[in-house]
Write a protein that holds these residues in place. Structure first.
Motif, mmCIF file in Angstrom:
data_model
loop_
_atom_site.group_PDB
_atom_site.id
_atom_site.type_symbol
_atom_site.label_atom_id
_atom_site.label_comp_id
_atom_site.label_asym_id
_atom_site.label_seq_id
_atom_site.Cartn_x
_atom_site.Cartn_y
_atom_site.Cartn_z
ATOM 1 N N ASN A 85 0.913 17.033 52.219
ATOM 2 C CA ASN A 85 2.206 17.464 52.739
ATOM 3 C C ASN A 85 3.345 16.566 52.249
ATOM 4 O O ASN A 85 4.466 17.032 52.036
ATOM 5 C CB ASN A 85 2.183 17.519 54.267
ATOM 6 C CG ASN A 85 1.344 18.692 54.754
ATOM 7 O OD1 ASN A 85 1.207 19.700 54.059
ATOM 8 N ND2 ASN A 85 0.756 18.559 55.942
ATOM 9 N N GLN A 86 3.027 15.271 52.040
ATOM 10 C CA GLN A 86 4.032 14.367 51.478
ATOM 11 C C GLN A 86 4.333 14.749 50.021
ATOM 12 O O GLN A 86 5.498 14.804 49.623
ATOM 13 C CB GLN A 86 3.519 12.919 51.550
ATOM 14 C CG GLN A 86 4.547 11.903 51.096
ATOM 15 C CD GLN A 86 3.960 10.497 50.947
ATOM 16 O OE1 GLN A 86 2.891 10.320 50.373
ATOM 17 N NE2 GLN A 86 4.651 9.514 51.478
ATOM 18 N N CYS A 87 3.273 15.045 49.247
ATOM 19 C CA CYS A 87 3.461 15.488 47.851
ATOM 20 C C CYS A 87 4.357 16.728 47.835
ATOM 21 O O CYS A 87 5.345 16.797 47.097
ATOM 22 C CB CYS A 87 2.147 15.864 47.171
ATOM 23 S SG CYS A 87 0.708 14.794 47.398
ATOM 24 N N LEU A 88 3.969 17.716 48.660
ATOM 25 C CA LEU A 88 4.659 19.004 48.670
ATOM 26 C C LEU A 88 6.108 18.885 49.132
ATOM 27 O O LEU A 88 7.000 19.510 48.554
ATOM 28 C CB LEU A 88 3.916 19.988 49.592
ATOM 29 C CG LEU A 88 2.736 20.723 48.963
ATOM 30 C CD1 LEU A 88 2.027 21.568 50.010
ATOM 31 C CD2 LEU A 88 3.199 21.618 47.821
ATOM 32 N N ALA A 89 6.350 18.082 50.170
ATOM 33 C CA ALA A 89 7.708 17.940 50.711
ATOM 34 C C ALA A 89 8.657 17.423 49.637
ATOM 35 O O ALA A 89 9.766 17.948 49.469
ATOM 36 C CB ALA A 89 7.698 16.999 51.912
ATOM 37 N N CYS A 90 8.206 16.419 48.895
ATOM 38 C CA CYS A 90 9.063 15.857 47.849
ATOM 39 C C CYS A 90 9.308 16.865 46.727
ATOM 40 O O CYS A 90 10.438 17.086 46.320
ATOM 41 C CB CYS A 90 8.458 14.582 47.281
ATOM 42 S SG CYS A 90 9.451 13.890 45.940
#
Ligand code: HEC
Ligand code: HEC
Ligand code: HEC
Length: 113
Positions: A85-90
């Motif tokens: 989710n951190q990868c995707l959010a950025c």
């Protein structure tokens, strides 16, 4: 005159050494991350070190150690898909502002559907 040249040379040397260490990559160029049932994800770490710059944007979530994400998920210190989710959010934020960024669709990261 000789002294000025000497000082200049030393300054030049310091500058070269400094830029060399600033460009030095830390760790492997690409890290294979486990997506468990969804297969592995090839994570281009070196590209991110250059593009993101602030290591702590990612490494506040997990330490700078190989295989640590899988271990932390097993130990319950990270939730399933928390890193993803951190990868995707950025990637999504940057895509929305029209910047060059990484993939946002499942199969661009996951080898298995
Ligand atoms: C976009 C997210 C992200 C950024 C930014 C980032 N890292 Fe990482 N880093 C990772 C991931 C993911 C791993 C792999 C963890 C694992 O294997 O479970 C990792 C692993 C590492 C490792 C251990 C693996 C190896 O190859 O030695 C080191 C050391 C490391 N990072 C240093 C840094 C430094 C220094 C910076 C800043 C210049 C940085 N990282 C920036 C995501 C990031
Ligand atoms: C930017 C790369 C990236 C994209 C895009 C991406 N993922 Fe992930 N995914 C990961 C990473 C890295 C992990 C492993 C770390 C974690 O669980 O946070 C993961 C883990 C998972 C897991 C956990 C696997 C398991 O068996 O427990 C599932 C399920 C998953 N992803 C589904 C999806 C789906 C569905 C999409 C599309 C909406 C998607 N992913 C898009 C990188 C990505
Ligand atoms: C803080 C922002 C940020 C985070 C977090 C982040 N990325 Fe990226 N990602 C980028 C940027 C910026 C690029 C474009 C880098 C480039 O092309 O130089 C990129 C590119 C990529 C690419 C494509 C590289 C290529 O060669 O085209 C992949 C794959 C990728 N990211 C996977 C991941 C995965 C997996 C994670 C989580 C472990 C992650 N990213 C976390 C910003 C981020």
């Amino acid at each position: 005159m000789k002294k000025t040249a000497m000082v200049f040379l030393i300054l030049l040397l310091v500058l070269i050494l400094h830029s060399a260490s600033a460009n030095e990559k830390v760790g492997k160029e690409v890290i294979e991350l486990s997506g468990r049932d969804k297969g592995n994800i090839a994570f281009p770490h070196e590209k991110h070190q250059k593009a993101v710059k602030d290591c702590m944007i990612c490494h506040s979530l997990f330490p700078k150690k190989m295989g640590v994400i899988s271990d932390m998920i097993t130990d319950g210190k990270l939730q399933d898909k928390q890193v993803m989710n951190q990868c995707l959010a950025c990637h999504r934020d940057m895509k929305n502002t029209g910047e060059k960024t990484g993939p946002t669709s499942c199969l661009q990261c996951h080898k298995k559907p």
